[in-house]
Design a protein around this motif. Structure first.
Motif, short mmCIF file in Angstrom:
data_model
loop_
_atom_site.label_atom_id
_atom_site.label_comp_id
_atom_site.label_asym_id
_atom_site.label_seq_id
_atom_site.Cartn_x
_atom_site.Cartn_y
_atom_site.Cartn_z
N PHE A 35 74.87 44.33 11.06
CA PHE A 35 73.49 43.86 11.17
C PHE A 35 73.15 42.90 10.06
N GLU A 36 72.53 41.79 10.45
CA GLU A 36 72.06 40.84 9.46
C GLU A 36 70.56 40.78 9.53
N ASP A 37 69.94 40.53 8.40
CA ASP A 37 68.49 40.45 8.39
C ASP A 37 68.05 39.12 8.97
N GLU A 331 60.00 46.31 22.52
CA GLU A 331 60.43 47.23 21.46
C GLU A 331 60.46 46.55 20.10
N ASN B 112 66.25 42.37 22.57
CA ASN B 112 65.46 42.94 21.46
C ASN B 112 65.15 44.42 21.63
N GLN B 114 65.68 48.44 20.25
CA GLN B 114 65.94 49.11 18.98
C GLN B 114 67.30 49.78 19.03
N TYR B 115 68.11 49.49 18.02
CA TYR B 115 69.48 49.99 17.99
C TYR B 115 69.51 51.51 17.97
N GLN B 136 70.69 42.40 14.67
CA GLN B 136 69.87 41.80 13.63
C GLN B 136 68.85 42.81 13.13
N VAL B 137 68.38 42.55 11.94
CA VAL B 137 67.37 43.45 11.37
C VAL B 137 66.03 42.71 11.38
N VAL B 138 65.06 43.28 12.07
CA VAL B 138 63.73 42.67 12.11
C VAL B 138 62.75 43.64 11.48
N ASN B 139 62.10 43.22 10.43
CA ASN B 139 61.16 44.09 9.71
C ASN B 139 61.78 45.44 9.36
N VAL B 141 63.93 47.03 10.99
CA VAL B 141 64.38 47.80 12.16
C VAL B 141 65.61 47.11 12.75
N ARG B 142 66.64 47.91 13.03
CA ARG B 142 67.86 47.31 13.58
C ARG B 142 67.67 47.04 15.07
N MET B 143 67.84 45.78 15.46
CA MET B 143 67.61 45.40 16.85
C MET B 143 68.91 44.84 17.45
#
Lengths: 609, 385
Positions: A35-37, A331, B112, B114-115, B136-139, B141-143
């Motif tokens: 995971f990348e930000d 989501e 998109n 949630q993982y 990817q990480v959004v805020n 949260v792993r998405m």
């Protein structure tokens, strides 16, 4: 030669198949993903995760005079004019409010959880002068200036009021100012040209005091609410006069950036009509300490797909999501949702001579009970509504009580969101018997875009299923929304202009009793021929009756008006919409939640980048 | 005085045996054709079949026409049958899905998600996840994007398939597509047929009588032609209301003009010819002259131009549907489907791809077919190859 060709064809086929199939290994568990930000990779200056946001907040502890960061928006609507007296859509009014000052306005409250109606240009709440509550004085703040440094005082307020009501200009917003929440003495008469300005109940007392005379007893809250309407913001006399035509019937004020002057939170930096408007923080604004932003760029982007792309590319900071985009982002942690201020409902032309059954109460109730609101809501991602006063509407502003949370509000709701096929069928049969009609064939007119397409087509199949396909038929006729609106409001002169259609008023969420004006017999742009003395009386009592401030009176009256409309199925409520927004990380809201009148408070947000 | 009389002596001096009598025993015949005689239509057919592209086009048109007739009945769905719990289904055809090509297998990428919830079987039941991508990480949260077998995801049994997917009300796109193709073809064919009839009558009267009649009639067509087609058609549908009849009428208003002009020019070409003069001399009436003697000669150009007019009409109908003036729901046409599909192009591309393929095939096939016919009917090309 032929073999070579065959070989080439075979290779091409294999290649295309492998391309279709997609290369690489499938990973059904996602265990090996790295995971990348996404937020940190998007921009060089971005701060990354939420943890260190506060540590490096570039805004400082207090808003500076220049502000920090530009909020970037895209919207489908265009701004025709910034002239508050002539604007047409509510979107324009939002932009006008950004660059204007009003006597009273809705700010976020201190802890940013709700709205607070308080003085902007006015220094304090209106002061009751007489005992009856019909004369009110408003003190203005000292030292407020226009963008160019000129002082803004009682003369500007009086000039603004005079211009709204000017009989020659015949402004669209004049009648609304003369009578809405409050009725100003002789204002309508002056607008119609039957009395002099001196007789109107709007007076200047001194340079910092103005006085309002109303027709009936009012409360300070009502005076403030009335004056907080975006059409009632201050206009600049010098500019307003400068761009007036020779016979004083029209002014070009607010039609371009150079014909406009601001005194509000923002000034207009540049404006390309139908393309873009840029606002810049006004360092002289009274409440500049509430504004963190350095400016706002609003682009006109008509296509929803392009808007989405702009947001995904990081070119806008928030976006209102369409249903399809909502599915994609449901989501996403950046998603913001809140109930919307309006209930979409089916309007019925009960006076249509071609369809006498529409006048039958049982038939309309049958349609009410035959409407499967849950299915419609799930198809359109809205909330089912068997009521007309939306959940956002507040009945008691001081205690923040929502109408739908009250006992009276709940009593007006139905089991299973008002869907009862058996009852519908039974009522339908009774209606057929009463009217002697054997088969009903109705035509519904609806907008050719948006959720009305889905809901109308759903009902086209659902209603006959419930009521009996051999006895009920719904035909559909789609048209552009403006054409549909015109056609519907034609019912007085042409009773056959429509049979059933859709309605959905954005109403005043802090005064549900006022929102019912659309169904009074004297409302000028009524959608349906509903005329009821009983309803009018309750409406008048709720809005100007002497006992309206007594505890629980208005609540009962609102509930009663709702019952009159829904129980008799004058209209058939179907769904309540929801706001669906996606917000970028560089935008940090100061509002803790959606709130009435201020929404998510975009103007009060911060840019953290 | 003859040659013989002038040279009598000389001629008489030639002995008679030097002359030989020339005489044919057989009757004189024309030389026989080396090839079989063929009629005009047969000749047209021969030349048409030589044009491979036109033949392919004709076959494609035939296939689409057959599907338009029988396609909607090929599965259990009806074109207006709604399934609110099965909206926007991806296409699935079991035979193709089994080939593992990655198409028509009911796969759909849920963007998109949630993982942390992908192991939640209440959300993703029955091993429906095919692939997980785009982490990817959004805020914080792993998405991820989750590719699922959408049929398993919604818990639909294996034997239920939407071959071309379903639309925003859960209606089967296969059924709707062929139903729509049927409507589009009916609208196109009926409007073209009406145009031909009107154009034929108008053009033949103008061409045959000529003079003042012709002058007046042709000026009328010129006035009609001066209005832009799209504007007239749009206004007409807005006034007359949307529906099959008014769409057909809208496509007739001025589209008969080219046919009328073409027929008129054909009449000018033939009415002065000798066979017409002969017939007239024998007292054949005007109408018989027009319809029995002159018109049949113009059939080639008429057929050709009407074939080329069909795709134009299909396109016009789609255009109307696209700007919201198409058939009324729940009826559908290719244009209606395109207009609805375009709105969700980025989310459910298949909803626009299938009608787009069908309309493209129809347009190109009718054009190629029309071109082939034109060449086949052209008398100047007779025997050219």
């Amino acid at each position: 030669m032929r073999k070579k060709r065959l070989f080439a064809a075979a290779i091409a086929a294999v290649m295309s198949v492998s391309m279709l199939a997609g290369c690489g290994q499938k990973d059904a568990t996602g265990e090996n993903l790295v995971f990348e930000d996404a937020t940190s990779s998007a921009g060089a200056n971005q701060t990354g995760s939420a943890d260190n946001e506060t540590a490096s907040d570039p805004n400082g502890e207090k808003p500076t005079d220049e502000g920090y960061g530009i909020l970037r928006e895209a919207n489908t609507s265009t701004i025709g004019s910034l002239n508050p007296h002539t604007y047409i859509n509510s979107y324009s009014s939002e932009q006008i409010k950004r660059a204007s000052v009003a006597l009273y306005t809705y700010f976020p409250n201190e802890d940013y959880t709700f709205c607070d109606l308080s003085g902007e240009l006015a220094a304090e709440d209106p002061i009751q002068v007489d005992e009856e509550g019909k004369v009110w004085q408003i003190k203005l703040r000292d030292g407020v200036t226009w963008e160019n440094g000129d002082a803004l005082n009682a003369d500007d307020v009086i000039y603004t009021w005079k211009m709204i009501l000017d009989p020659k200009l015949a402004n669209l917003r004049a009648s609304n100012f003369a009578k809405d929440v409050i009725e100003i003495e002789n204002a309508m008469a002056y607008f119609e040209g039957s009395c002099a300005w001196e007789d109107v109940g709007l007076k200047k007392i001194d340079d910092l005091t103005v006085e309002i005379h109303t027709v009936s007893k009012q409360s300070a809250q009502e005076i403030m609410t009335h004056l907080a309407h975006p059409a009632n913001v201050m206009v600049n006399e010098e500019y307003y006069e400068k761009y007036m035509n020779a016979d004083r019937t029209e002014t070009m004020y607010g039609t371009s950036a150079d014909k406009w002057i601001s005194a509000g939170p923002f000034t207009v930096e540049s404006w390309t009509n139908d393309a873009e408007i840029k606002f810049k923080k006004n360092p002289n604004y009274i409440f500049k300490d509430k504004i963190w932003l350095a400016g706002i760029d609003v682009k006109v982007v008509e296509d929803a797909g392009t808007q989405m792309q702009l947001f995904e590319n990081g070119e806008t900071d928030y976006i209102s999501l369409s249903t399809d985009n909502y599915v994609k982002y449901q989501e996403d942690p950046r998603l913001l949702t809140a109930p919307y201020n309006s209930v979409s409902h089916i309007t019925i032309n009960t006076a249509n001579p071609d369809q006498p059954i529409l006048a039958n109460e049982k038939f309309r109730q049958a349609l009410f009970y035959a409407t499967d609101r849950d299915s419609i809501a799930s198809l359109t991602y809205q909330e089912p509504a068997d009521y007309i006063v939306p959940t956002t509407h507040i009945i008691d502003l001081e205690n923040g009580i929502y109408f739908r949370d009250t006992e009276e509000g709940k009593a007006n709701e139905y089991e299973n969101n008002g869907y009862d096929p058996e009852k519908a069928k039974q009522l339908f049969e009774e209606a057929l018997e009463e009217t002697g009609i054997e088969k009903v064939s109705l035509t519904m007119i609806y907008n050719d875009t948006g959720v009305q397409v889905t809901t109308s087509e759903f009902l086209q199949q659902n209603w006959p299923k419930v009521l009996g396909e051999d006895k009920f038929e719904l035909k559909l006729q789609s048209m552009p929304s403006s054409q549909r609106g015109d056609q519907m409001r034609n019912w007085a002169s042409d009773p056959t202009c429509y049979e059933i259609s859709w309605g959905g008023w954005d109403s005043t969420d802090l005064m549900p009793w006022n929102a019912f004006k659309y169904w009074t017999s004297y409302y000028s742009a009524k959608n349906e021929p509903f005329i009821s003395e009983e309803f009018d009386k309750i409406f008048d009592d709720a809005n100007s009756g002497a006992d309206r401030f007594d505890e629980g009176v208005r609540l009962k009256e609102v509930a009663e008006m709702e019952r009159l409309l829904v129980d008799d199925a004058i209209i058939i409520p179907v769904t309540q919409n929801t706001y669906k927004y996606l917000k970028s990380d560089r935008l940090q809201l100061t509002m803790k939640n959606w709130a009435n009148r201020v929404g998510y408070g975009w103007d009060y947000a911060k840019i953290v980048e | 005085m003859t040659l013989y009389e002038d040279n009598k002596e000389l001629y008489d001096s030639i002995p008679a045996e030097k002359f030989k009598r020339v005489e044919r025993d057989e009757a004189i015949h024309d030389a026989k054709f080396q090839t079989k005689p063929i009629c005009f239509l047969k000749d047209v057919w021969l030349r048409f079949t030589k044009n491979k592209a036109s033949v392919c086009a004709a076959i494609v048109i035939l296939i689409i026409a057959v599907l338009a007739i029988f396609g909607p009945g090929m599965n259990r769905f009806k074109y207006d049958e709604q399934y609110p719990d099965r909206v926007n289904m991806p296409p699935k055809i079991p035979a193709i899905a089994n080939l593992n090509l990655g198409i028509f297998d009911g796969g759909y990428v849920l963007k998109n998600r949630q993982y942390d919830s992908i192991s939640d079987t209440t959300k993703y039941p029955n091993d429906c996840i095919i692939n997980v991508t785009n982490p990817q990480v959004v805020n914080g949260v792993r998405m991820v994007d989750v590719e699922v077998d959408y049929y398993k995801y919604l818990g639909i049994s294996d034997d239920e398939c939407y071959w071309f997917g379903s639309d925003y009300l859960g209606r089967d796109i296969w059924t709707r597509l062929w139903r729509g193709a049927r409507m589009s073809l009916i609208i196109a064919v009926v409007s073209v047929a009406c145009n031909v009839v009107i154009g034929l009558l108008y053009g033949s009267i103008a061409g045959y009588y000529g003079g003042t009649v012709d002058m007046i009639l042709m000026r009328i067509t010129e006035i009609l032609n001066a209005f832009p087609r799209i504007v007239i058609v749009t206004l007409f549908v807005m006034v007359a209301g949307t529906g099959m009849f008014s769409i057909i009428m809208a496509l007739i208003i001025k589209d008969w003009v080219p046919t009328a002009r073409m027929i008129r020019s054909q009449f000018y070409r033939f009415k002065g010819s000798e066979y017409v003069l002969a017939a007239r001399t024998l007292g054949v009436r005007d109408m018989a002259l027009i319809f029995r003697h002159i018109l049949p000669n113009s059939m080639g150009p008429i057929i050709t131009s009407s074939m080329i007019a069909v795709p134009t009409a299909i396109f016009a109908e789609s255009f109307l549907a696209y700007i919201g003036l198409g058939l009324q729901a729940p009826e559908t046409s290719i244009g209606v489907m395109l207009s609805q599909g375009q709105k969700v192009l980025l989310h459910y591309p298949t909803q626009v791809v299938f009608p787009a393929i069908v309309i493209s095939l129809l347009m190109i096939s009718f054009n190629l077919f029309g071109n082939g016919l034109r060449d086949a009917f052209d008398p100047t090309l007779r025997g050219a190859e």
